[in-house]
Design a protein around this motif. Structure first.
Motif, PDB file in Angstrom:
ATOM      1  N   ALA A  12      70.238 -59.152   5.961  1.00 58.26           N
ATOM      2  CA  ALA A  12      70.965 -60.259   5.346  1.00 58.26           C
ATOM      3  C   ALA A  12      70.116 -60.767   4.191  1.00 58.26           C
ATOM      4  CB  ALA A  12      71.230 -61.372   6.355  1.00 58.26           C
ATOM      5  N   SER A  88      72.900 -63.197   9.412  1.00 57.94           N
ATOM      6  CA  SER A  88      73.494 -63.954   8.313  1.00 57.94           C
ATOM      7  C   SER A  88      73.411 -65.453   8.568  1.00 57.94           C
ATOM      8  CB  SER A  88      74.951 -63.523   8.123  1.00 57.94           C
ATOM      9  OG  SER A  88      75.570 -64.261   7.094  1.00 57.94           O
ATOM     10  N   THR A 115      75.333 -59.309   3.443  1.00 55.85           N
ATOM     11  CA  THR A 115      74.873 -58.573   4.612  1.00 55.85           C
ATOM     12  C   THR A 115      75.115 -57.092   4.368  1.00 55.85           C
ATOM     13  OG1 THR A 115      77.013 -58.748   5.736  1.00 55.85           O
ATOM     14  CG2 THR A 115      75.395 -60.461   6.205  1.00 55.85           C
TER      15      THR A 115
END
Length: 326
Positions: A12, A88, A115
């Motif tokens: 992420a 995330s 991501t």
């Protein structure tokens, strides 16, 4: 600059443009393993990122000068599931908490969160989204992001995770913190102050019919404001109430000269923003203090303590007479 992505991993990434920083012009890692990069790692010989994002979006990303990146090894990196979402959210929470206090001095464009996964060390993208836009109160000091600031924010995120892990406790603090961030997303000073004061009300737990009186009194456990403390907190609460009842907020400061009212409203907004940010930072960063805010009953007991004991538990009070210059 190409970041050496792991052989097979999930990742992420949050990219922030035009951030005011005092950081090395090289990538480095924080104590939790988060990478901090001075630009997006888009050495993209295969054109994968351009194909996924488009040239305009990719150009915007390449203008970022602060990048936060987390990776996790995976046997099935191409599978998009809960672990991608966890990474995330974990990174997004870090960005949010960096905005406590007066917030980050960044460009007008919101940060981007991506991501993806890497296979054989080549990074591919699964999702991209703009993060919420955080505004800064007019007159907020411009403070550069440092490595110490980033490390301190990791501590705050750990505190938040500990609170969030128990769904039966800390509900009032979490709602108050959400309210504080709602204020930071407001562009209008009037709406910002309204939310900042409400976030403080979450901590003082006022009794019905005594909200203003207890707000003025209990906020003085959190901060000192010189001889005018009563007037300062009274005005801040009256500005909040004017907004709550859909009135012009300067009606609360009509005792000042016409030319002074806007400056007073702005000053109270800066002070309440700083006070709320300081209060929640302490609760997130100090488990022993946070224990007194686990439940409404625990908060009520905290406010029943003698003033000297409360102040000792809270620690050195914030000096609001200079908060707007801090």
């Amino acid at each position: 600059m190409a970041h050496p992505f792991q052989e097979n991993s999930l990742f992420a990434l949050v990219a922030v443009s035009d951030a005011h920083t005092n950081l090395p012009d090289r990538q480095f890692q924080l104590s939790d393993g988060t990478w901090i990069l001075p630009r997006v790692p888009v050495a993209d010989q295969h054109g994968i990122w351009k194909e996924w994002l488009g040239s305009i979006r990719l150009t915007h990303l390449t203008e970022a000068n602060l990048v936060l990146l987390v990776e996790k090894p995976s046997d099935t990196p191409h599978f998009f599931g809960d672990e991608h979402l966890r990474l995330s959210n974990h990174l997004g929470r870090l960005l949010y908490l960096l905005h406590l206090g007066f917030g980050l001095d960044v460009s007008e464009d919101p940060a981007d969160r991506l991501t993806g996964f890497s296979m054989n060390g080549v990074a591919d993208i699964k999702s991209v989204e703009p993060m919420p836009r955080f505004y800064r109160t007019q007159g907020s000091p411009s403070i550069p992001i440092t490595q110490d600031w980033l490390e301190d924010t990791l501590v705050l995120r750990t505190g938040y995770a500990e609170m969030e892990s128990d769904k039966t406790q800390f509900r009032r603090i979490i709602r108050g913190l959400d309210t504080l961030f709602k204020g930071k997303k407001e562009e209008s000073g009037q709406d910002r102050l309204h939310q900042f004061v409400r976030s403080l009300e979450a901590l003082i737990l006022p009794e019905q019919g005594k909200t203003k009186k207890q707000f003025v009194c209990r906020c003085q456990t959190f901060a000192e404001a010189g001889d005018d403390a009563h007037a300062l907190f009274s005005e801040a609460f009256d500005l909040r109430s004017a907004t709550e009842h859909l009135n012009r907020w300067d009606k609360a400061v009509m005792s000042y000269g016409r030319g002074e009212r806007e400056a007073i409203c702005l000053q109270r907004t800066l002070q309440m923003e700083r006070l709320a940010g300081d209060a929640y930072s302490r609760l997130l960063g100090k488990p022993a203090l946070r224990d007194h805010f686990r439940t409404d009953d625990a908060i009520a007991e905290f406010w029943k303590l003698p003033n000297s004991q409360r102040c000792e538990l809270w620690g050195t009070r914030l000096d609001l007479t200079t908060a707007e210059q801090s």
